[in-house]
Write a protein that holds these residues in place. Structure first.
Motif, mmCIF file in Angstrom:
data_model
loop_
_atom_site.group_PDB
_atom_site.id
_atom_site.type_symbol
_atom_site.label_atom_id
_atom_site.label_comp_id
_atom_site.label_asym_id
_atom_site.label_seq_id
_atom_site.Cartn_x
_atom_site.Cartn_y
_atom_site.Cartn_z
ATOM 1 N N SER A 196 7.996 3.205 2.447
ATOM 2 C CA SER A 196 8.533 3.981 3.576
ATOM 3 C C SER A 196 8.596 5.463 3.247
ATOM 4 C CB SER A 196 9.927 3.469 3.946
ATOM 5 O OG SER A 196 9.892 2.114 4.307
ATOM 6 N N LEU A 197 8.992 5.790 2.006
ATOM 7 C CA LEU A 197 9.069 7.194 1.609
ATOM 8 C C LEU A 197 7.693 7.840 1.586
ATOM 9 C CD1 LEU A 197 11.714 6.969 -1.263
ATOM 10 C CD2 LEU A 197 12.005 8.111 0.946
ATOM 11 N N ALA A 198 6.686 7.088 1.099
ATOM 12 C CA ALA A 198 5.325 7.626 1.056
ATOM 13 C C ALA A 198 4.811 7.904 2.462
ATOM 14 C CB ALA A 198 4.400 6.654 0.329
ATOM 15 N N GLU A 199 5.120 7.032 3.398
ATOM 16 C CA GLU A 199 4.717 7.270 4.791
ATOM 17 C C GLU A 199 5.465 8.460 5.380
ATOM 18 O OE1 GLU A 199 5.066 3.847 7.253
ATOM 19 O OE2 GLU A 199 3.821 2.584 5.949
ATOM 20 N N PHE A 200 6.739 8.588 5.014
ATOM 21 C CA PHE A 200 7.559 9.668 5.563
ATOM 22 C C PHE A 200 7.036 11.042 5.151
ATOM 23 C CE2 PHE A 200 11.171 12.610 5.068
ATOM 24 C CZ PHE A 200 11.619 12.656 6.387
ATOM 25 N N VAL A 201 6.563 11.175 3.907
ATOM 26 C CA VAL A 201 6.123 12.487 3.418
ATOM 27 C C VAL A 201 4.645 12.751 3.721
ATOM 28 C CG1 VAL A 201 7.847 12.520 1.584
ATOM 29 C CG2 VAL A 201 5.564 11.652 1.090
ATOM 30 N N THR A 202 3.940 11.774 4.308
ATOM 31 C CA THR A 202 2.524 11.980 4.651
ATOM 32 C C THR A 202 2.267 11.637 6.122
ATOM 33 O OG1 THR A 202 2.003 9.728 3.894
ATOM 34 C CG2 THR A 202 1.713 11.532 2.298
ATOM 35 N N TRP A 235 -5.669 9.073 9.921
ATOM 36 C CA TRP A 235 -6.804 8.864 9.012
ATOM 37 C C TRP A 235 -7.278 7.413 9.092
ATOM 38 C CZ3 TRP A 235 -5.827 11.593 3.648
ATOM 39 C CH2 TRP A 235 -5.565 12.943 3.867
ATOM 40 N N PRO A 236 -8.539 7.142 8.653
ATOM 41 C CA PRO A 236 -8.966 5.745 8.499
ATOM 42 C C PRO A 236 -8.022 5.003 7.556
ATOM 43 C CG PRO A 236 -10.833 7.243 8.309
ATOM 44 C CD PRO A 236 -9.606 8.103 8.352
ATOM 45 N N GLY A 237 -7.813 3.723 7.833
ATOM 46 C CA GLY A 237 -6.821 2.956 7.078
ATOM 47 C C GLY A 237 -6.987 3.011 5.573
ATOM 48 N N LEU A 238 -8.249 2.959 5.086
ATOM 49 C CA LEU A 238 -8.489 2.968 3.642
ATOM 50 C C LEU A 238 -7.996 4.257 3.009
ATOM 51 C CD1 LEU A 238 -9.741 1.847 1.045
ATOM 52 C CD2 LEU A 238 -11.923 2.870 1.747
ATOM 53 N N TRP A 239 -8.370 5.410 3.603
ATOM 54 C CA TRP A 239 -8.001 6.691 2.995
ATOM 55 C C TRP A 239 -6.502 6.959 3.104
ATOM 56 C CZ3 TRP A 239 -11.323 8.101 -0.276
ATOM 57 C CH2 TRP A 239 -12.685 7.888 -0.056
ATOM 58 N N ALA A 240 -5.906 6.565 4.211
ATOM 59 C CA ALA A 240 -4.454 6.715 4.337
ATOM 60 C C ALA A 240 -3.744 5.866 3.289
ATOM 61 C CB ALA A 240 -4.005 6.311 5.739
ATOM 62 N N GLY A 241 -4.257 4.651 3.077
ATOM 63 C CA GLY A 241 -3.657 3.777 2.063
ATOM 64 C C GLY A 241 -3.783 4.331 0.664
ATOM 65 N N VAL A 242 -4.985 4.879 0.340
ATOM 66 C CA VAL A 242 -5.211 5.458 -0.992
ATOM 67 C C VAL A 242 -4.264 6.631 -1.225
ATOM 68 C CG1 VAL A 242 -6.852 6.766 -2.396
ATOM 69 C CG2 VAL A 242 -7.601 4.705 -1.198
ATOM 70 N N LEU A 243 -4.140 7.503 -0.215
ATOM 71 C CA LEU A 243 -3.262 8.662 -0.356
ATOM 72 C C LEU A 243 -1.813 8.223 -0.565
ATOM 73 C CD1 LEU A 243 -2.661 11.722 -0.168
ATOM 74 C CD2 LEU A 243 -2.367 11.389 2.299
ATOM 75 N N ARG A 244 -1.367 7.251 0.221
ATOM 76 C CA ARG A 244 0.032 6.853 0.138
ATOM 77 C C ARG A 244 0.349 6.089 -1.139
ATOM 78 N NH1 ARG A 244 0.272 5.992 6.691
ATOM 79 N NH2 ARG A 244 1.105 8.092 7.088
ATOM 80 N N VAL A 245 -0.620 5.351 -1.658
ATOM 81 C CA VAL A 245 -0.416 4.719 -2.968
ATOM 82 C C VAL A 245 -0.288 5.785 -4.049
ATOM 83 C CG1 VAL A 245 -1.538 3.342 -4.762
ATOM 84 C CG2 VAL A 245 -1.491 2.509 -2.406
#
Length: 263
Positions: free
Chosen positions: A52-58, A64-74
């Protein structure tokens, strides 16, 4: 590398004092356990909230496409966790030394007696202790921020953040833990840091070894008394290397005598 390993062995010297003064060393487990439980609970709570925190700050990555958003948030979540671990190591040391001051003072004094030639105890002072503690925490926060920023670098960020955090935090731990033994010898903060800087590899060896032990489950609690005793060995080696070398060659009570003594 030899000096770095010498610093690591000084933590081992602290651990060896469990055999000589077990009762005094055991006292240091109490404040470490109390602070450790509180901080561990905070880390667990943070771990559950990381997605949740990673989503909040990004928020900008929502489109973005799901893959790139996921990579960034990880990557962001990993960086936040790494920064939190650095902060916890700093907070653990500062809070444990503050809460357990009477216990760790006894360990320091006992270690000095065991090593021989204990110094006259120059006054440390409450406000000096507070000032060192505040400086320690502020520098720790800056290191946590730096480790977090390194962590978001693609590919190498996790490794770079972890290594940088461990090295810088290890240095801070060595500085803070050795402050009592050096201050007792009338050495002020600026001179203390000059001594540590002049023996950088040895200081890092002790601090990094202590920091890595903190990552082992229950390691922070179990190692803290030995870290206080080992930092006394480190401090003595910085101001009087020859007596320390002689003390390391001195047989422990009850041990067999060397050939020269036996003859």
């Amino acid at each position: 590398m030899r000096e770095f390993l010498t610093g690591v062995r000084m933590l081992g010297r602290g651990l060896s004092l469990w055999r000589r003064i077990p009762g005094t060393m055991a006292l240091g487990l109490v404040p470490a356990a109390i602070v450790g439980i509180v901080l561990f609970a905070g880390l667990v709570a943070l771990s559950f909230q990381l997605p949740s925190l990673a989503e909040f700050v990004t928020p900008f990555a929502d489109g973005w496409p799901g893959l790139w958003a996921g990579v960034l948030r990880v990557a962001v979540g990993t960086a936040m966790l790494g920064a939190a671990l650095v902060l916890i190591a700093i907070s653990f040391t500062a809070l444990t030394l503050l809460v357990g001051e009477p216990f760790y003072d006894r360990i320091w004094r006992a270690a000095e007696r065991e090593l021989g030639d204990a110094p006259a105890d120059a006054p440390y002072g409450f406000w000096r202790s507070v000032g060192d503690g505040v400086s320690f925490v502020v520098r720790g926060i800056l290191i946590a921020i730096a480790a977090g920023l390194l962590g978001v670098i693609p590919v190498v960020g996790g490794f770079a953040g972890a290594v940088g955090g461990i090295l810088l935090t290890g240095w801070l731990l060595a500085d803070e833990l050795s402050s009592r033994a050096l201050s007792a010898r009338g050495i002020d903060r600026a001179t203390r840091r000059a001594l540590l800087g002049g023996n950088r590899a040895r200081t890092l060896g002790f601090g990094v070894a202590t920091q890595l032990c903190f990552f082992v489950p229950l390691g922070a609690v179990l190692i803290m008394p030995a870290a206080v005793a080992g930092s006394t060995v480190l401090a003595r080696s910085l101001v009087a290397p020859e007596p320390i070398a002689a003390a390391e060659r001195r047989p422990e009570p009850g041990s067999a005598q060397g050939p020269e003594q036996a003859s």
